[in-house]
Design a protein around this motif. Structure first.
Motif, PDB file in Angstrom:
ATOM      1  N   LYS A 122      -3.888 -12.738   7.278  1.00 26.28           N
ATOM      2  CA  LYS A 122      -2.561 -13.197   6.859  1.00 26.28           C
ATOM      3  C   LYS A 122      -2.178 -14.478   7.582  1.00 26.28           C
ATOM      4  O   LYS A 122      -1.647 -15.417   6.972  1.00 26.28           O
ATOM      5  CB  LYS A 122      -1.530 -12.105   7.112  1.00 26.28           C
ATOM      6  CG  LYS A 122      -1.687 -10.888   6.209  1.00 26.28           C
ATOM      7  CD  LYS A 122      -0.680  -9.818   6.546  1.00 26.28           C
ATOM      8  CE  LYS A 122      -0.836  -8.601   5.630  1.00 26.28           C
ATOM      9  NZ  LYS A 122       0.133  -7.520   5.960  1.00 26.28           N
ATOM     10  N   ASN A 145       9.133 -18.169   2.459  1.00 36.58           N
ATOM     11  CA  ASN A 145       8.665 -17.362   1.332  1.00 36.58           C
ATOM     12  C   ASN A 145       7.275 -16.777   1.576  1.00 36.58           C
ATOM     13  O   ASN A 145       6.990 -15.637   1.201  1.00 36.58           O
ATOM     14  CB  ASN A 145       8.666 -18.205   0.054  1.00 36.58           C
ATOM     15  CG  ASN A 145      10.041 -18.690  -0.321  1.00 36.58           C
ATOM     16  OD1 ASN A 145      11.029 -17.997  -0.071  1.00 36.58           O
ATOM     17  ND2 ASN A 145      10.142 -19.864  -0.906  1.00 36.58           N
ATOM     18  N   LYS A 146       6.402 -17.556   2.233  1.00 38.40           N
ATOM     19  CA  LYS A 146       5.035 -17.095   2.463  1.00 38.40           C
ATOM     20  C   LYS A 146       5.006 -15.940   3.455  1.00 38.40           C
ATOM     21  O   LYS A 146       4.201 -15.008   3.312  1.00 38.40           O
ATOM     22  CB  LYS A 146       4.181 -18.254   2.977  1.00 38.40           C
ATOM     23  CG  LYS A 146       2.682 -18.063   2.775  1.00 38.40           C
ATOM     24  CD  LYS A 146       2.329 -18.119   1.297  1.00 38.40           C
ATOM     25  CE  LYS A 146       0.829 -18.023   1.083  1.00 38.40           C
ATOM     26  NZ  LYS A 146       0.482 -18.032  -0.348  1.00 38.40           N
ATOM     27  N   CYS A 147       5.873 -15.974   4.462  1.00 39.58           N
ATOM     28  CA  CYS A 147       5.927 -14.870   5.424  1.00 39.58           C
ATOM     29  C   CYS A 147       6.370 -13.581   4.741  1.00 39.58           C
ATOM     30  O   CYS A 147       5.841 -12.496   5.031  1.00 39.58           O
ATOM     31  CB  CYS A 147       6.875 -15.227   6.567  1.00 39.58           C
ATOM     32  SG  CYS A 147       6.204 -16.434   7.734  1.00 39.58           S
ATOM     33  N   MET A 148       7.327 -13.682   3.834  1.00 41.91           N
ATOM     34  CA  MET A 148       7.749 -12.490   3.099  1.00 41.91           C
ATOM     35  C   MET A 148       6.615 -11.964   2.229  1.00 41.91           C
ATOM     36  O   MET A 148       6.380 -10.753   2.146  1.00 41.91           O
ATOM     37  CB  MET A 148       8.969 -12.813   2.231  1.00 41.91           C
ATOM     38  CG  MET A 148      10.237 -13.081   3.009  1.00 41.91           C
ATOM     39  SD  MET A 148      11.669 -13.201   1.930  1.00 41.91           S
ATOM     40  CE  MET A 148      11.756 -11.561   1.245  1.00 41.91           C
ATOM     41  N   GLU A 149       5.898 -12.871   1.603  1.00 44.31           N
ATOM     42  CA  GLU A 149       4.813 -12.462   0.703  1.00 44.31           C
ATOM     43  C   GLU A 149       3.658 -11.814   1.463  1.00 44.31           C
ATOM     44  O   GLU A 149       3.128 -10.778   1.055  1.00 44.31           O
ATOM     45  CB  GLU A 149       4.316 -13.686  -0.056  1.00 44.31           C
ATOM     46  CG  GLU A 149       3.095 -13.431  -0.925  1.00 44.31           C
ATOM     47  CD  GLU A 149       2.510 -14.698  -1.489  1.00 44.31           C
ATOM     48  OE1 GLU A 149       1.329 -14.694  -1.874  1.00 44.31           O
ATOM     49  OE2 GLU A 149       3.231 -15.719  -1.541  1.00 44.31           O
ATOM     50  N   LEU A 150       3.276 -12.399   2.601  1.00 43.71           N
ATOM     51  CA  LEU A 150       2.101 -11.930   3.320  1.00 43.71           C
ATOM     52  C   LEU A 150       2.369 -10.696   4.168  1.00 43.71           C
ATOM     53  O   LEU A 150       1.543  -9.775   4.220  1.00 43.71           O
ATOM     54  CB  LEU A 150       1.564 -13.053   4.213  1.00 43.71           C
ATOM     55  CG  LEU A 150       0.978 -14.273   3.504  1.00 43.71           C
ATOM     56  CD1 LEU A 150       0.635 -15.367   4.500  1.00 43.71           C
ATOM     57  CD2 LEU A 150      -0.266 -13.886   2.700  1.00 43.71           C
ATOM     58  N   GLY A 152       5.200  -8.647   4.062  1.00 42.89           N
ATOM     59  CA  GLY A 152       6.039  -7.607   3.475  1.00 42.89           C
ATOM     60  C   GLY A 152       7.426  -7.524   4.076  1.00 42.89           C
ATOM     61  O   GLY A 152       8.064  -6.462   4.035  1.00 42.89           O
ATOM     62  N   THR A 154      11.474  -8.029   4.335  1.00 45.86           N
ATOM     63  CA  THR A 154      12.548  -7.962   3.342  1.00 45.86           C
ATOM     64  C   THR A 154      13.510  -9.139   3.449  1.00 45.86           C
ATOM     65  O   THR A 154      14.218  -9.449   2.491  1.00 45.86           O
ATOM     66  CB  THR A 154      13.341  -6.657   3.500  1.00 45.86           C
ATOM     67  OG1 THR A 154      13.857  -6.572   4.843  1.00 45.86           O
ATOM     68  CG2 THR A 154      12.450  -5.444   3.246  1.00 45.86           C
ATOM     69  N   SER A 169      15.537 -16.792   3.289  1.00 43.88           N
ATOM     70  CA  SER A 169      14.886 -16.268   2.096  1.00 43.88           C
ATOM     71  C   SER A 169      15.907 -15.849   1.047  1.00 43.88           C
ATOM     72  O   SER A 169      15.577 -15.762  -0.134  1.00 43.88           O
ATOM     73  CB  SER A 169      14.013 -15.062   2.469  1.00 43.88           C
ATOM     74  OG  SER A 169      14.803 -14.042   3.066  1.00 43.88           O
TER      75      SER A 169
END
Length: 490
Positions: A122, A145-150, A152, A154, A169
């Motif tokens: 990640k 956005n990438k930290c949320m995607e990778l 998980g 919220t 976010s």
């Protein structure tokens, strides 16, 4: 489902499976105690590998009791008749407990290694996204956005100390900005244990420098993973700042370069008309040597060259206002055919040397634009077509509506443009290599047309083939029907 209930169910299932296995080998296969002990020990190992320590321990006890009840005399009772039975049962229990504990440890180590590998992958994906990003605010939003995607999360927030900006976010996020400022200032990780969502705020540091802070809600990370994530985010912020600094330096360099090019171009373009005006004035100062017809011709030359100088200075002033962001739109509903007519008239005698075909359908929509600026843009396209077309060759001005947009195109019959020239033809002061000496101009016209089109929310493009001419097209949004009706009423 409650985690405790899940654990109880899995433990019961493991113990029941071992008991069922013992019954199978006792009543169906009729195995002896040695075979049964080996098979039951295998079951204990499997429970330790795929379960938790509690499940492995309970399975070991169940396997020992099953071995005693079904295979060690007296069979059918939880009792042991001789010393040999005690030794067998004790050794089996000890081996099964040791095996289950060992397998549980191996499973935990495996899970930890997998978790570390996943975190590393990640972080690698986040680093790769940073390297591929164009920088600026887009890079900072990408971090969020990438930290949320990778991972998980919220909710995420990035705070940059250098600018004091927060990148969230979600607009209605509830992570306090005071926490991010405090962590960025003191450089310590904070966990809000009272928060059921598990909020963590950590500094974004690289070496001894703190670039800001990062906060998230969601799955907790280990201390090492938090530090690695903070370092990666700091790298992203450092790259964004470095790219912005580089862009500013490049902008200053290009500005100085453009100023130099503009001065050179203006000096070159001013030289010819000034020379003509000076020569005509010198002859007019000697009236004895000039006939009345020659006098009219000389005055006509002075008038033409003066108009050219006025046009040249107007373009330079117009471009300077565009660069200074001082261009203001006074938009209104306009008929396209009237704009084309006004642009042709603005060219004066120059347009008389080229046959201009105008193709405007009767049902073409109006456009919502600034009249003076749109006439200027069309005049630039027509002037460019005349400069680069053979004498007396036809120039076509066509208008059409397609997919909800209105396109105004000017097609010439010149030499055409290479792919490189097509990519740069709208740059300020750019002129094709083949035409720098053959055609007068400063390379400002198409840049002005592009700025005008984009200021209206439209675009401009070129299609060209060598030897077959070029077509420049301005694309605009049509005016609303209500605006057109209001204009007709007025």
């Amino acid at each position: 489902m409650h985690p405790g209930f899940v654990r109880l169910r899995s433990t019961t299932l493991a113990a029941t499976s071992v008991v069922a296995l013992a019954l199978l080998f006792s009543f169906v296969i009729h195995a002896n105690a040695t075979v049964a002990a080996i098979v039951l020990l295998l079951g204990v190992l499997l429970a330790g590998v795929y379960g938790h320590r509690t499940e492995a321990m309970v399975t070991s006890v169940a396997a020992t009791l099953s071995l005693d009840y079904l295979f060690i005399p007296p069979i059918g009772r939880i009792t042991i008749g001789d010393l040999q039975g005690w030794i067998i049962l004790g050794v089996f229990l000890l081996v099964s407990l040791m095996a289950s504990d060992l397998s549980s440890r191996l499973r935990r180590q495996r899970d930890e290694l997998l978790a570390r590998q996943t975190k590393s992958e990640k972080l690698h994906a986040l680093s790769r996204a940073i390297l591929l990003s164009s920088g600026g605010a887009d890079l900072r939003r990408m971090l969020v956005n990438k930290c949320m995607e990778l991972f998980g999360f919220t909710e995420t927030v990035v705070f940059e100390s250098a600018t004091g900006e927060f990148y969230r976010s979600q607009m209605d996020g509830s992570i306090p900005i005071e926490d991010l400022r405090r962590v960025a200032l003191y450089g310590s990780i904070e966990h809000r244990e009272a928060d059921p969502s598990g909020t963590t705020v950590m500094p974004a540091t690289l070496g001894n420098k703190t670039f800001g802070s990062f906060a998230f809600r969601g799955p907790a990370l280990r201390e090492g993973a938090l530090q690695s994530l903070g370092n990666t985010i700091a790298i992203g912020l450092a790259q964004a700042q470095a790219q912005e600094a580089g862009s500013r330096a490049e902008a200053v360099r290009k500005s100085e370069e453009l100023k130099s090019i503009m001065i050179d171009a203006l000096a070159h373009e001013l030289k010819t008309p000034l020379t003509s005006i000076e020569a005509a004035a010198d002859m007019l100062l000697q009236p004895a040597n000039v006939s009345q017809e020659q006098r009219r011709d000389l005055l006509h030359i002075i008038q033409q060259e003066t108009q050219g100088l006025r046009r040249l200075m107007g373009e330079a002033i117009h471009l300077a206002r565009i660069d200074a962001k001082r261009m203001k739109l006074e938009s209104e509903p306009l008929q396209v055919d009237e704009l084309i007519t006004a642009a042709i008239q603005a060219l004066g005698e120059q347009s008389a040397s080229y046959p201009i075909r105008v193709e405007v359908p009767d049902d073409v929509p109006w456009i919502f634009a600034d009249r003076e600026l749109m006439v200027q843009a069309l005049k630039q396209l027509l002037d460019n077509a005349m400069k680069y077309s053979p004498a007396r060759s036809a120039i076509t001005v066509a208008v059409q509506e397609s997919n909800g947009v209105v396109s105004l195109s000017v097609r010439d019959q010149g030499q055409g443009l290479t792919e490189l020239e097509q990519r740069r033809v709208f740059d300020k002061f750019y002129r094709g290599r083949r035409d720098r000496s053959a055609v007068q101009g400063t390379g400002m016209g198409l840049a002005i047309a592009r700025e005008i089109a984009e200021a209206h929310g439209g675009s401009i493009a070129v299609e060209s083939q060598l030897g077959q001419g070029s077509r420049f097209t301005i694309t605009m949004q049509p005016a609303a029907e209500s605006a057109r009706s209001g204009s007709r009423t007025a």
